[in-house]
Design an enzyme around this catalytic site. Structure first.
Site, mmCIF file in Angstrom:
data_model
loop_
_atom_site.group_PDB
_atom_site.id
_atom_site.type_symbol
_atom_site.label_atom_id
_atom_site.label_comp_id
_atom_site.label_asym_id
_atom_site.label_seq_id
_atom_site.Cartn_x
_atom_site.Cartn_y
_atom_site.Cartn_z
ATOM 1 C CG ASN A 1 -12.847 -16.274 19.513
ATOM 2 O OD1 ASN A 1 -12.980 -17.311 20.152
ATOM 3 N ND2 ASN A 1 -12.598 -15.118 20.096
ATOM 4 C CB SER B 1 -22.703 -14.389 14.737
ATOM 5 O OG SER B 1 -22.719 -12.981 14.647
ATOM 6 N N GLY B 2 -24.475 -13.473 12.069
ATOM 7 C CA GLY B 2 -24.496 -12.979 10.701
ATOM 8 C C GLY B 2 -23.279 -12.175 10.292
ATOM 9 C CG HIS B 3 -20.929 -9.523 13.048
ATOM 10 N ND1 HIS B 3 -19.646 -9.112 13.310
ATOM 11 C CD2 HIS B 3 -21.351 -10.156 14.146
ATOM 12 C CE1 HIS B 3 -19.317 -9.484 14.543
ATOM 13 N NE2 HIS B 3 -20.339 -10.122 15.069
ATOM 14 C CB CYS C 1 -14.916 -9.099 22.474
ATOM 15 S SG CYS C 1 -15.736 -9.831 21.082
HETATM 16 N N1 PLP Z 1 -18.587 -16.718 19.669
HETATM 17 C C1 PLP Z 1 -17.464 -16.601 18.960
HETATM 18 C C2 PLP Z 1 -16.569 -17.796 18.801
HETATM 19 C C3 PLP Z 1 -17.111 -15.376 18.377
HETATM 20 O O1 PLP Z 1 -15.989 -15.267 17.681
HETATM 21 C C4 PLP Z 1 -17.984 -14.279 18.555
HETATM 22 C C5 PLP Z 1 -17.636 -12.958 18.014
HETATM 23 O O2 PLP Z 1 -16.471 -12.621 17.853
HETATM 24 C C6 PLP Z 1 -19.166 -14.455 19.282
HETATM 25 C C7 PLP Z 1 -19.431 -15.698 19.833
HETATM 26 C C8 PLP Z 1 -20.123 -13.353 19.485
HETATM 27 O O3 PLP Z 1 -20.846 -13.085 18.312
HETATM 28 P P1 PLP Z 1 -21.620 -11.713 18.173
HETATM 29 O O4 PLP Z 1 -20.586 -10.674 17.899
HETATM 30 O O5 PLP Z 1 -22.554 -11.919 17.026
HETATM 31 O O6 PLP Z 1 -22.331 -11.501 19.460
#
Ligand code: PLP
Length: 396
Positions: free
Chosen positions: A154, A202-204, A327
């Site tokens: 990410n 993930s949808g968003h 995050c």
């Molecule tokens: N895994 C990865 C690689 C991500 O980039 C993210 C969100 O940034 C997530 C998991 C978590 O997804 P969610 O925001 O839908 O909980």
């Protein structure tokens, strides 16, 4: 220079598309039936959920019955990892393999399991941000329950050798899960062809709303129930379904995977122009392999500045960017991903992630390339670290 608004943080989240929004709207006021109800309003909602499930399945080459809707990517990761850990512990298998630079939804879940008697091996990554499949192979033991390696990182966007890892897991008869939250819609995925046992999405991140995700679980893999209660999601995740969000995810994923190649052909040269332009600044470096990365991602360390200050100044110019994963921004700890690829703390602090999509035009690229040198120069002129660097003094 006229101020613009440029959203270059699609890895953090995306806007809900018009099409997704319009598909969702009827479910709030007209088609609001409970999918478990027996009358038509309920039955229709159930049908629409199953239709969305088919779309999600088709997008990743799975069967509809292998798709479970969740509330987000984090939930999917937690369910996959804790669920398999719980089940395999009954067979005496309490070892999990992951990589050091996973998203915290995976890392913190693994840390939780370590506190509860499981053993976790964290595979290192190369300077280019890639997991070596051989390392995974060598880490597998007789008591390994699960290998979980992310599809695309990410922060630095590097795409992992998922097929090779999946193949190794298959040979060794170990379940393979991948967090594909950043990969879906950007790289072609076919879980059957690639040998993936479980996959989180993930949808968003693909223009659906926040708060909807899915977990693919290959049939034949036993996964314990996540929420006990009603019979929703094949009895595994109770709770009245979030029908609008599920329908929206179906539309979003169908659109996201439709013409990946065409989109990437548009985005990649723009992204490359951004990389080359920013790298013209002295004391900068690209983080992550140049080619094996998501088309829209760039992550560059800019020495002598603080990432947070850079982001705030870019914001003043209307540019939304990120310095690490959303995050963890807000925390002053350097990114675990950048440390994992060998960056020193002070360099990791000054990193910039841009994640662009098609709507960032060539003109926008010019604008960004105009703004960044100005902002960097300004920040460096105020930076004691930069001053020391220029004098050749130690600044650690
Ligand atoms: N895994 C990865 C690689 C991500 O980039 C993210 C969100 O940034 C997530 C998991 C978590 O997804 P969610 O925001 O839908 O909980």
């Amino acid at each position: 220079m006229e101020k613009r608004f440029i959203y270059a943080d699609n890895s953090a989240t995306t806007a809900v598309s018009e099409e997704v929004l319009n598909a969702m709207l009827p479910y709030f006021t007209k088609a609001y039936g409970n999918p478990s109800s027996i009358y038509k309003l309920g039955r229709d909602a159930q049908k629409d959920i199953e239709n969305a499930r088919e779309k999600v399945a088709r997008a990743i080459g799975a069967e509809p019955r292998e798709i479970f809707f969740t509330s987000c990517g984090s939930e999917s990761d937690n369910w996959a990892i804790k669920g398999i850990a719980e089940n395999m512990a009954k067979k005496g298998k309490k070892h999990i393999i992951t990589s050091v630079f996973e998203h915290h939804a995976v890392l913190h879940t693994c840390e939780y399991l370590e506190k509860h008697g499981y053993e976790v091996t964290y595979i290192p990554v190369s300077e280019d941000g890639l997991v070596n499949p051989e390392d995974v192979k060598n880490a597998i033991r007789d008591d390994t329950a699960l290998v979980t390696i992310m599809y695309a990182n990410n922060e630095i966007g590097t795409i992992q050798p998922i097929e090779e890892i999946a193949q190794i897991c298959k040979e060794k008869k170990v379940i393979f899960h991948t967090d594909a939250v950043q990969a879906v819609g950007h790289v072609e995925i076919d879980v059957k062809k690639q040998g993936i046992d479980m996959l989180s999405l993930s949808g968003h991140k693909i223009h659906a709303q926040k708060g909807i995700g899915a977990l693919y679980v290959r049939k034949g893999i036993a996964l314990p129930n996540l929420i006990h209660g009603g019979g929703q999601e094949r009895n595994k995740r109770a709770g009245t379904e979030n029908v609008p969000a599920i329908v929206g995810l179906g539309v979003a994923i169908e659109n996201a995977v439709k013409d990946i190649q065409r989109k990437n052909e548009i985005i990649t040269p723009r992204r490359n122009r951004l990389i080359d332009g920013i790298l013209k600044l002295p004391y900068t470096r690209l983080n992550g392999d140049r080619d094996k990365r998501l088309a829209g991602n760039l992550n560059i360390s800019i020495e002598g500045i603080e990432g947070e200050s850079l982001l705030l100044m870019l914001d003043m110019y209307g540019i939304c960017a990120s310095s690490g994963s959303a995050c963890t921004s807000g925390s002053l700890d350097p990114s675990h991903v950048l440390l994992a690829i060998g960056l020193k703390h002070e360099i990791a602090h000054g990193s910039l992630r841009l994640s662009i999509e098609e709507d960032v035009t060539d003109d926008d690229v010019d604008y960004i390339l105009d703004v960044i040198p100005k902002v960097v120069e300004r920040l460096r002129s105020m930076s004691p670290v930069w001053e020391k660097m220029m004098k050749g003094e130690s600044y650690e």
